[in-house]
Enzyme design. Structure first.
Site, short mmCIF file in Angstrom:
data_model
loop_
_atom_site.label_atom_id
_atom_site.label_comp_id
_atom_site.label_asym_id
_atom_site.label_seq_id
_atom_site.Cartn_x
_atom_site.Cartn_y
_atom_site.Cartn_z
N CYS A 16 0.81 -1.21 0.00
CA CYS A 16 0.00 0.00 0.00
C CYS A 16 0.85 1.27 0.00
O CYS A 16 0.63 2.17 -0.80
CB CYS A 16 -0.96 -0.08 1.19
N GLN A 217 -8.32 18.79 10.84
CA GLN A 217 -7.19 17.93 11.20
C GLN A 217 -7.66 16.49 11.35
O GLN A 217 -8.71 16.25 11.93
CB GLN A 217 -6.56 18.41 12.52
N ASP A 315 -0.95 28.77 9.22
CA ASP A 315 -0.99 27.31 9.13
C ASP A 315 -1.17 26.90 7.67
O ASP A 315 -2.21 26.37 7.29
CB ASP A 315 -2.16 26.81 10.00
N CYS A 342 3.09 21.74 8.64
CA CYS A 342 3.02 20.29 8.50
C CYS A 342 4.14 19.79 7.60
O CYS A 342 4.15 18.63 7.21
CB CYS A 342 1.64 19.86 7.97
#
Ligand code: SAH
Length: 384
Positions: A16, A217, A315, A342
């Site tokens: 995967c 999130q 963000d 992130c």
């Protein structure tokens, strides 16, 4: 109770490619993530804390996506093997919410028994393309989004009734129509087939509405850890004008609103802005407003008008921010900037731009939101 440290095994891991479960212990992974953060931002930030890890690093994903396909005569739901077009049927994934995984398996079986046509990416024929399940971790509300290649959905009502009969925990079902040849899951047309068309979740004592396409999130427990660190880093006293750039449905800004004079949320996705406005109203927050705009363009306009901000929270997506955004942000003369990133690599690039403008990274707190994957989230405090 001791933290979960024994690594579980997944039968799909080699094929995967979505995660790297079983290759090393979770503790080793956290240590490596810290190294990764240091590698990309160590040059700009001397104080980098240990990565805040999960208590139980499994089944944390509250948003689960699968693509439908056919293997021999059987309808399966799964994922394309990393970087390929080969469908790997997946059931019982160790990082996904277990209820969401079960719903996806049922949907595949129903497609089979209703003899619905599965979409084929190569021939571009067929109907059923993807399924997306989102769950509110604290409300337990569950949204199922069925992505079809055309608006016409034979046996729609019966299909919805059967899915609900197997899974009474589902609170809303939406059909999303995506007739484009694209790697994007969702198209831009939507029909609510059951329930309100969105779910709600409660985070940090606030209630949030989440639509199919809005960003939220994926790891609710760690989001609270992340947001608490962001609120702490902002060090608000109640007198500040705060900007929440790339605000999504307004979560971070709303968590800060009680300690600020005013919060401005900036977000590109119009549906997310709609959710954000509804969220502010629902939580009786009167000192926050939202603009649907590109963050760089809006900040640049603020800068040209000579406006000020005391604290800027940003963000951005993995691609990071822009040089023009950094220039505009600095010209608003904030005393602190809280960068929620992130992707340490783009964070490092953006910190270099901030440094050139006289703003320096004081400390960084990495938080693990995506166990057994390469991703790591980071809160970085930047000051003049
Ligand atoms: N702060 C929010 C969302 C972060 S995800 C949260 O914690 O939930 C990043 C968000 O940036 C997404 O909602 C995305 O739609 C938005 N976005 C992407 N590019 C943008 C841009 N150029 N201008 C403004 N918002 C943007």
């Amino acid at each position: 109770m001791e933290k979960m440290s024994q690594t579980q095994q997944c039968p799909y891991v080699a094929r995967c490619g979505a995660c790297h479960i079983g290759e090393k212990s979770y503790e080793e992974e956290l240590a490596q993530k810290k190294e990764y953060v240091i590698r990309h931002i160590g040059k700009y930030c001397s104080q980098i804390h240990d990565v805040a890890g999960m208590y139980y690093p499994y089944h944390y994903r509250n948003k689960v996506h699968a693509v439908f396909g056919k293997i021999k005569e059987e309808v399966v739901a799964g994922t394309y093997a990393e970087g390929t077009h080969t469908l790997v049927p997946v059931s019982g994934c160790l990082i996904e919410d277990a209820q969401a995984s079960a719903i996806i398996q049922t949907a595949a079986q129903l497609i089979q028994s209703f003899k619905l046509w599965v979409y084929n990416e190569d021939t571009r024929r067929g109907l059923m393309r993807h399924i997306l399940v989102r769950k509110g971790a604290s409300t337990k509300q569950i949204m199922v989004v069925l992505v079809t290649a055309a608006a016409e959905f034979p046996h729609k009502n019966h299909f919805v009734a059967e899915l609900r009969r197997h899974h009474p925990e589902i609170t809303t079902i939406v059909q999303n129509i995506n007739d484009k040849q694209t790697t994007m899951v969702l198209g831009d047309r939507e029909k609510t087939l059951y329930g309100p068309g969105f779910i709600e979740d409660v985070l940090m004592g606030l209630r949030f509405r989440i639509s199919p396409s809005s960003f939220y999130q994926v790891n609710s427990a760690q989001t609270q850890v992340l947001y608490k660190k962001a609120v702490q880093a902002a060090a608000l006293t109640g007198r500040e004008h705060v900007i929440d750039a790339y605000c999504g449905i307004g979560t971070i800004g709303m968590c800060m609103s009680a300690k600020a004079m005013h919060v401005t949320g900036i977000e590109l996705n119009a549906q997310a802005v709609k959710d954000a406005k509804a969220n502010a109203k629902r939580n009786n927050i009167k000192n926050m407003h939202f603009v649907a705009a590109d963050a760089t363009e809006y900040m640049t306009r603020m800068s040209q008008k000579g406006e000020r901000a005391d604290v800027i929270v940003m963000d951005p997506p993995r691609s990071g921010s822009t040089e023009a955004f950094v220039r505009a942000a600095v010209s608003l003369k904030p005393s602190r900037i809280v960068y929620v990133s992130c992707e340490p690599e783009t964070l490092g690039r953006d910190l270099a731009w901030f440094r050139r403008e006289g703003y320096h990274a004081k400390e960084a707190s990495p938080v693990d939101m995506f166990g057994f994957t390469e991703c790591v989230e980071c809160i970085c405090l930047i000051e003049r």
